[in-house]
Design an enzyme around this catalytic site. Structure first.
Site, PDB file in Angstrom:
ATOM      1  N   ARG A 157       0.883  -1.182   0.023  1.00 52.44           N
ATOM      2  CA  ARG A 157      -0.234   0.019   0.005  1.00 52.44           C
ATOM      3  C   ARG A 157       0.800   1.255   0.114  1.00 52.44           C
ATOM      4  NH1 ARG A 157      -2.867  -3.726   1.723  1.00 52.44           N
ATOM      5  NH2 ARG A 157      -0.832  -4.189   2.774  1.00 52.44           N
TER       6      ARG A 157
ATOM      7  N   ARG B 138      11.103   3.860   3.416  1.00 56.01           N
ATOM      8  CA  ARG B 138      10.769   2.815   4.427  1.00 56.01           C
ATOM      9  C   ARG B 138      11.812   2.174   4.845  1.00 56.01           C
ATOM     10  NH1 ARG B 138       5.711  -1.057   4.528  1.00 56.01           N
ATOM     11  NH2 ARG B 138       4.776   0.932   5.167  1.00 56.01           N
TER      12      ARG B 138
HETATM   13  N1   CP Z   1      -0.238  -0.089   5.817  1.00 57.74           N
HETATM   14  C1   CP Z   1       0.845  -0.304   5.414  1.00 57.74           C
HETATM   15  O1   CP Z   1       1.998   0.231   5.503  1.00 57.74           O
HETATM   16  O2   CP Z   1       0.790  -1.333   4.365  1.00 57.74           O
HETATM   17  P1   CP Z   1       2.057  -1.710   3.510  1.00 57.74           P
HETATM   18  O3   CP Z   1       3.137  -2.385   4.526  1.00 57.74           O
HETATM   19  O4   CP Z   1       1.552  -2.528   2.630  1.00 57.74           O
HETATM   20  O5   CP Z   1       2.753  -0.518   2.807  1.00 57.74           O
END
Ligand code: CP
Length: 309
Positions: A51, A101
């Site tokens: 996401r 991230r």
């Molecule tokens: N909510 C969220 O951070 O999903 P992902 O880990 O898929 O980015």
């Protein structure tokens, strides 16, 4: 130049402006379709994501910009030993803004200190996930019509869940917000959040173990996944992973207007039978995440779209 490391980097007034902008983008998407023409976002993901990475990329494409980046540390020169500091210096030559991230707490902050472009923390270890919080706030405000006067249940992995930590930090700034923390003892909310964020701000909260006990009083239930990747041993994870499963029987105990949110990905903690319940808002939340990230990109790049543009 501004970065986003934590939801507290924005004042409540700035957050309100950003959420107003997200709402306007939702209503008038075509007005913003060229706002970032010629701009690039770099998505630097050292840890898996569906996401967050794809919604940042969608957000920039919706704004007319373009995208570069990598989806795993192993497909970047981090695998050869390149530091975050060196990577961001180089990325600053390629892109106008970056979302990072990283499994290590503080890595996006290290990047921000060396960067000449805005850096967005897209999740750092078990620490913070501020753009999930923007998503959550936009979802709550859109569907409930307010961010104050709410009793919010947070359920599951409250120890390692960075979405929970960021959301609490943001919500304590609104009037009359109460929390019910629902977790097994091993996954309780960290003591620094109890002391520094809740007690210091005189926020009403309680901690319970049974989800059933909390359901009737909640305006909002925020479910979370047990964070397998942050456990030190498999045995503990296996013991705790199915501690909570939200199903139709538990939903029957809730108010008719209670909302269920989840940052996703979901594993077993929400039964698929709940997906068709009108109170299940976790897939709508995904769509709100795109508007929130579009608003964030415009805000950090200081791009203003005038009425009629
Ligand atoms: N909510 C969220 O951070 O999903 P992902 O880990 O898929 O980015």
């Amino acid at each position: 130049m501004r970065h986003l490391m934590s939801p507290l980097d924005f004042s409540v007034e700035e957050l309100d402006q950003l959420l107003d902008l997200a709402a306007d983008i939702e209503k008038h998407p075509s007005k913003y379709a060229h706002a970032c023409d010629g701009r690039k976002i770099a998505t630097l993901f050292y840890e898996p994501s569906t996401r967050t990475r794809l919604s940042f990329e969608t957000a920039m494409l919706n704004l007319g910009g373009s995208v570069i980046g990598f989806a795993s540390a192993s497909s970047s020169s981090a695998a050869k030993g390149e530091s975050v500091s060196d990577t961001i210096r180089m990325i600053s030559c390629y892109a106008d803004i970056c979302a990072m991230r990283h499994p290590k707490e503080g890595a996006p902050m290290v990047a921000a200190m060396k960067s000449s472009i805005p850096v967005i923390n897209a999740g750092d270890g078990g620490h913070q996930h501020p753009t999930q919080t923007l998503t959550d706030l936009h979802t709550i405000r859109s569907l409930k019509g307010r961010l104050g006067n709410l009793t919010i249940g947070l359920c599951g992995d409250l120890k390692f869940g960075r979405t929970v930590h960021s959301l609490i930090n943001a919500l304590v700034r609104y009037e009359n917000v109460k929390f019910v923390f629902i977790s097994p003892d091993e996954l309780r909310i960290p003591s620094y959040i109890r002391e520094d964020v809740l007690n210091n701000n005189h926020i009403e909260y309680k901690e319970v173990e049974r989800l059933e006990d909390a359901m009737p009083e909640l305006d909002l239930l925020y479910m979370t996944r047990v964070q397998k990747e942050r456990f030190f041993n498999e045995e503990d994870y296996v013991r705790l992973k199915d501690f909570y499963i939200l199903d139709k029987a538990k939903m029957a105990l809730a108010r008719e207007d209670m909302l269920v949110l989840h940052p996703l990905p979901r594993v077993n903690e929400i039964s698929v039978e709940v997906d068709d319940d009108p109170r299940a808002a976790y897939f709508k939340q995904v769509q709100y995440g795109v508007y929130a990230r579009m608003a964030l990109i415009l805000t950090l790049l200081d791009i203003h779209v005038e009425e009629g543009e």
